[in-house]
Design a protein around this motif. Structure first.
Motif, PDB file in Angstrom:
ATOM      1  N   GLU A   6       1.132  -1.512  -0.187  1.00  0.00           N
ATOM      2  CA  GLU A   6      -0.010  -0.038   0.476  1.00  0.00           C
ATOM      3  C   GLU A   6       0.842   1.255  -0.095  1.00  0.00           C
ATOM      4  OE1 GLU A   6      -3.698   0.198   0.311  1.00  0.00           O
ATOM      5  OE2 GLU A   6      -3.436   2.441  -0.077  1.00  0.00           O
ATOM      6  N   ILE A   9       1.753   2.846  -3.729  1.00  0.00           N
ATOM      7  CA  ILE A   9       0.665   3.146  -4.221  1.00  0.00           C
ATOM      8  C   ILE A   9       0.855   5.024  -4.730  1.00  0.00           C
ATOM      9  CG2 ILE A   9      -1.520   3.411  -5.241  1.00  0.00           C
ATOM     10  CD1 ILE A   9      -0.287   0.474  -4.882  1.00  0.00           C
ATOM     11  N   LYS A  66     -10.611  -8.028  -6.926  1.00  0.00           N
ATOM     12  CA  LYS A  66     -10.659  -6.753  -5.576  1.00  0.00           C
ATOM     13  C   LYS A  66     -11.295  -7.630  -4.411  1.00  0.00           C
ATOM     14  CE  LYS A  66     -12.170  -3.136  -4.572  1.00  0.00           C
ATOM     15  NZ  LYS A  66     -12.706  -1.648  -4.605  1.00  0.00           N
ATOM     16  N   THR A  85      -8.165  -5.365  -1.422  1.00  0.00           N
ATOM     17  CA  THR A  85      -5.953  -5.898  -1.810  1.00  0.00           C
ATOM     18  C   THR A  85      -6.896  -6.596  -3.615  1.00  0.00           C
ATOM     19  OG1 THR A  85      -5.754  -6.541   0.206  1.00  0.00           O
ATOM     20  CG2 THR A  85      -4.288  -7.864  -1.546  1.00  0.00           C
ATOM     21  N   VAL A  86      -6.352  -5.799  -4.194  1.00  0.00           N
ATOM     22  CA  VAL A  86      -6.258  -6.636  -5.348  1.00  0.00           C
ATOM     23  C   VAL A  86      -5.062  -7.685  -5.744  1.00  0.00           C
ATOM     24  CG1 VAL A  86      -6.154  -5.676  -8.325  1.00  0.00           C
ATOM     25  CG2 VAL A  86      -6.950  -4.151  -6.030  1.00  0.00           C
ATOM     26  N   VAL A 100      -1.507  -6.176  -4.809  1.00  0.00           N
ATOM     27  CA  VAL A 100      -1.524  -5.008  -4.804  1.00  0.00           C
ATOM     28  C   VAL A 100      -2.259  -4.017  -4.030  1.00  0.00           C
ATOM     29  CG1 VAL A 100      -1.252  -2.973  -5.768  1.00  0.00           C
ATOM     30  CG2 VAL A 100      -1.517  -5.099  -7.594  1.00  0.00           C
ATOM     31  N   GLY A 102      -4.848  -2.261  -2.322  1.00  0.00           N
ATOM     32  CA  GLY A 102      -6.082  -1.713  -2.835  1.00  0.00           C
ATOM     33  C   GLY A 102      -6.993  -0.555  -2.586  1.00  0.00           C
ATOM     34  N   LEU A 105      -6.398   2.891  -4.044  1.00  0.00           N
ATOM     35  CA  LEU A 105      -6.324   2.351  -5.325  1.00  0.00           C
ATOM     36  C   LEU A 105      -7.842   2.903  -5.360  1.00  0.00           C
ATOM     37  CD1 LEU A 105      -3.809  -0.066  -6.546  1.00  0.00           C
ATOM     38  CD2 LEU A 105      -4.295   2.057  -7.364  1.00  0.00           C
ATOM     39  N   ASP A 297     -11.082  -2.093 -10.634  1.00  0.00           N
ATOM     40  CA  ASP A 297      -9.435  -1.787  -9.819  1.00  0.00           C
ATOM     41  C   ASP A 297      -8.873  -2.662  -9.914  1.00  0.00           C
ATOM     42  OD1 ASP A 297     -11.155  -1.105  -7.195  1.00  0.00           O
ATOM     43  OD2 ASP A 297     -12.750  -2.842  -7.590  1.00  0.00           O
ATOM     44  N   ALA A 301      -4.808  -1.176 -10.922  1.00  0.00           N
ATOM     45  CA  ALA A 301      -3.744  -1.853 -10.090  1.00  0.00           C
ATOM     46  C   ALA A 301      -2.517  -2.246 -11.594  1.00  0.00           C
ATOM     47  CB  ALA A 301      -4.647  -3.488  -9.791  1.00  0.00           C
TER      48      ALA A 301
END
Ligand code: NAD
Length: 319
Positions: A6, A9, A66, A85-86, A100, A102, A105, A297, A301
């Motif tokens: 995170e 990002i 996601k 979270t993706v 990734v 999320g 994002l 998403d 991502a």
């Protein structure tokens, strides 16, 4: 598999990136190159929600999901109440490609969808932006909206007025005057963003003037509602995805009440792709029902992964 925490990002995906990614993603959906899978969303009790949004973008070479939810007690723990979270997979082999963070994002892609709708559907001469809501997402919404129109003023209402000074500070940071108002003063707004977790309508048809664009972004689950269903009957309604709009979006109420039909709702991607017209007159009310689709998403991502690879950031692990 590349892991992008995170904390990385913010340095990888900007508001401008998110706007471009969401615009491309909606256009891809309109052209049939990308589709979302049905959303899974479950109540866990004590206000907690958990679920999955997923899809495939054949043209963009992306498959994934996601995993995320809403955990209202997180504020007291010093954590974001949305936890996402993706996960991305290779669409040909199913091999995991990336995991990734999320949270940021989600805020960026949600604000990007709203700003895209304002860019495409609000009157060109729009000057006053109304915001209903002042929680975590509202600040992102305001910053993204500021990128698509030269606003002269922001007016805001929130059920919990003590939250409004934080939004006023965001407006000040953008050089925009901010006024806390009653809902009846939303008639002064040329565009209105609603971004609350309300279970019943706050914004009524009488609070909205002819020619206004609404971006209704808070209703993403069955049982939530931000605006009076009659307002959708008065408006030309757009959405990210019609199936979600009718199932979990603001349109769920107007469709159930027989006020509008699903077939009358236009995907915003159709406007991006030039397949449908946007605003048709200065006097019409346009309303974007932003429910948040999995492909949004994946799009942001995917951008984070591309940037991280270019810059050698993140951690690679064998799964
Ligand atoms: P938050 O908890 O930080 O803020 C909640 C907001 O709703 C506050 O402004 C609060 O005052 C208001 N509110 C709470 N109860 C209300 C009520 N009964 N009537 C009117 N207002 C009320 O939440 P957030 O992170 O800012 O998210 C806001 C909403 O946006 C949530 O419903 C969330 O699920 C949704 N969301 C949608 C998307 C999407 O893609 N459409 C993405 C992220 C979040």
């Amino acid at each position: 598999m590349l892991i992008i925490p995170e904390a990385l990002i913010a340095g990888l995906v900007s508001e401008v990136d998110a706007l471009a990614a969401v615009s491309d993603c909606f256009a891809s959906m309109a052209r049939g190159g990308a589709r979302n899978f049905p959303v899974v969303r479950e109540a866990l009790g004590q206000g907690r929600q958990y679920g999955f949004k997923s899809g495939i973008d054949v043209s963009g070479g992306m498959l994934g999901l996601k995993s995320g939810g809403y955990f209202p007690a997180n504020m007291e723990r010093g954590l974001t109440n949305h936890q996402s979270t993706v996960f991305l997979f290779d669409p040909d082999s199913g091999v995991p490609v990336a995991m990734v963070g999320g949270n940021l994002l989600t805020a960026l892609r949600t604000a990007a969808a709203s700003a895209l709708s304002i860019d495409l559907l609000a009157r060109r001469d729009a000057k006053v932006l109304g915001i209903v809501g002042a929680g975590h997402q509202a600040a992102f919404q305001l910053r993204a909206a500021a990128r698509v129109r030269p606003w002269e003023k922001v007016i805001g209402w929130n059920l919990h007025p003590e939250m409004l000074p934080k939004l006023a500070a965001v407006a000040a940071g953008l050089g925009l005057p901010f006024e806390a108002v009653g809902l009846e003063r939303m008639v002064d707004a040329d565009a209105i963003i609603t971004i609350t977790s309300s279970p019943a309508a706050s914004l009524m048809a009488a609070h909205v003037s002819a020619g206004t664009h609404l971006a209704c972004m808070g209703t993403d689950t069955k049982g939530k509602q931000e605006v009076e269903a009659a307002l959708l009957a008065k408006a030309r309604v757009f959405t990210d995805e019609v199936a979600q709009s009718v199932m979990i979006g603001e349109a769920q109420h107007a469709v159930a009440a027989g006020l509008i039909e699903a077939g009358a709702i236009t995907p915003l991607g159709d406007v991006v792709a030039g397949m449908q017209s946007g605003r048709q007159s200065d006097g019409e009310i346009t309303l974007f029902d932003g429910t948040g689709v999995g492909l949004q998403d994946l799009a942001v991502a995917g951008m984070a992964v591309k940037r991280a690879r270019e810059r050698g950031l993140g951690f690679t692990v064998e799964v």
